[in-house]
Design an enzyme around this catalytic site. Sequence first.
Site, short mmCIF file in Angstrom:
data_model
loop_
_atom_site.label_atom_id
_atom_site.label_comp_id
_atom_site.label_asym_id
_atom_site.label_seq_id
_atom_site.Cartn_x
_atom_site.Cartn_y
_atom_site.Cartn_z
N HIS A 1 0.87 -1.04 0.01
CA HIS A 1 0.06 0.27 0.13
C HIS A 1 0.99 1.07 0.13
O HIS A 1 0.28 2.39 0.17
CB HIS A 1 -0.90 0.10 1.14
CG HIS A 1 -2.09 -0.98 1.21
ND1 HIS A 1 -2.87 -1.23 0.10
CD2 HIS A 1 -2.32 -1.79 2.08
CE1 HIS A 1 -3.70 -2.02 0.65
NE2 HIS A 1 -3.43 -2.88 1.49
N HIS B 1 -6.89 -6.96 -0.39
CA HIS B 1 -6.89 -5.57 -0.38
C HIS B 1 -6.20 -5.20 -1.72
O HIS B 1 -5.05 -5.78 -1.92
CB HIS B 1 -6.21 -4.67 0.77
CG HIS B 1 -6.85 -5.16 2.17
ND1 HIS B 1 -6.70 -6.24 2.97
CD2 HIS B 1 -7.78 -4.41 2.86
CE1 HIS B 1 -7.42 -6.34 3.91
NE2 HIS B 1 -7.86 -5.27 4.13
#
Length: 480
Positions: free
Chosen positions: A142, A183
């Site tokens: 991320h 994710h």
Amino acid sequence: MVTFILYPVYGIIKNKKNQPAGDIMPDSIKNIKAKNKLGLIFFPAFDWAISPTHPEREERLLYTRDQVFEEGLMDIDGIKEFNPGIAEEKDVQKVHICVPEVKKVTTPSHLISAGGAIKAAGLVLNKEVDKAFAIVRPPGHHAFRVVHGARGFCNINNEAIMVEAIRSKYPDLKIAFVDTDAHHADGTQEIFYHDPHVLHISLHQNGRTLFPGSGFTNEVGGPGAYARTLNIPLPPYTTDEGLHYVLDNLVLPVLEDFKPDLIINAAGQDNHYSDPLTNMKISARGYAELNARLNPDIAILQGGYSIESALPYINVGLILAMAGLDYSNVREPDFDSRNLTQDPVITDNIKNTVAVLREIWENRNNQAPVPDTGEFTIKNNFYEREKHIFYDTDGINELQRERVKACPDCPGYIIIDSRAEKGFRNTRIKAISIPLKACKNCHEEAHLKFEEAKKEAGNKYDYLYLQDVKGEEFVTYPSP
């Protein structure tokens, strides 16, 4: 071959008659030889956690390590453990613009996690092993190119740092990521969004239902790297069936067309049916089968927060799959296939998504100079877009304007204006990023842009950054 049935973390190996292996275990293990020489790198990061009770804490890997050793996998001929390395500051700078500097946004654990990924790649490329699995934390997928703080539990992107370390020695390698974290791998996507030499495929829970709220089918790469990004948003409660359908009908055909020199599995494990942060229904055996059929050269652990019920079993399954051993009897203590039946509505949704992405891929060479994705505009020979980035871990809001030189000879250099806000504090930076494959004209022009930007330093920006990956030159002005 001995067949393993795995039990809880205090697990024992049982033979096919379901009797404790007891004294026969050492001889049984010694008789097994891995088809693929596999290197394992463990780094639990004992001294790093966001908080003692946070899902991203050291226990994530301790149970896995216990399971691997107690099941005797490290005694199998061909499976060997290696120590991680430590990423250097320059390794990080090739990927990230850390504000104000690398040491302010990293800890030694972050550098060792990235170093573990680099070590995994080195083992494979130097032919010390056939495959390598970096079971490390903190995770990284991320973390974007510009780093003002932590988001999605990630400070720096260990897998992207690994790729740039690889390309420093092997600049012409074609690399493919297949990210199987629940994710969306938004950081890795953003870092390589304009790079036609890196294919990034992310299979994840639909961003409308989960952080970071991105990863849709219209996110297909920058104008110079169209269809080098493919996102497969999966409906909540997708099972092994849906995951494997995507693999067989999209991922494997695309990889066959792209013909990468290196396949990397960003092996996030929070798609598991017991994960507390997600809503998916993937089993440990389903993960292992995906890995076996994907046949990656390198795997790097990302997310996964079912510390006792999932990670030990998934990781054992992945190790067996990468070693070319039988994983068919890997199962969780509470596994019940009746609870993992996929709704036909979900199946239809996945099939429709795959059809859309197959069309994008098959028409990748028939696009206009600026594909009509609605993401970029072109002005003064630059592709432009604005990004709003939220750092959920550190509570930072960032507004970023990205401009990419439209160049027919290379991916083009990038100019980034970024303003980050946290409470009453604002930080404004400008960065010039020059990719590895920049042409001579773009390389020289980017350096001129950096010198021109110095005139605005102090009045308009807190810091200016030159990230010259091609020339391995990294400058912060003024020095923090």
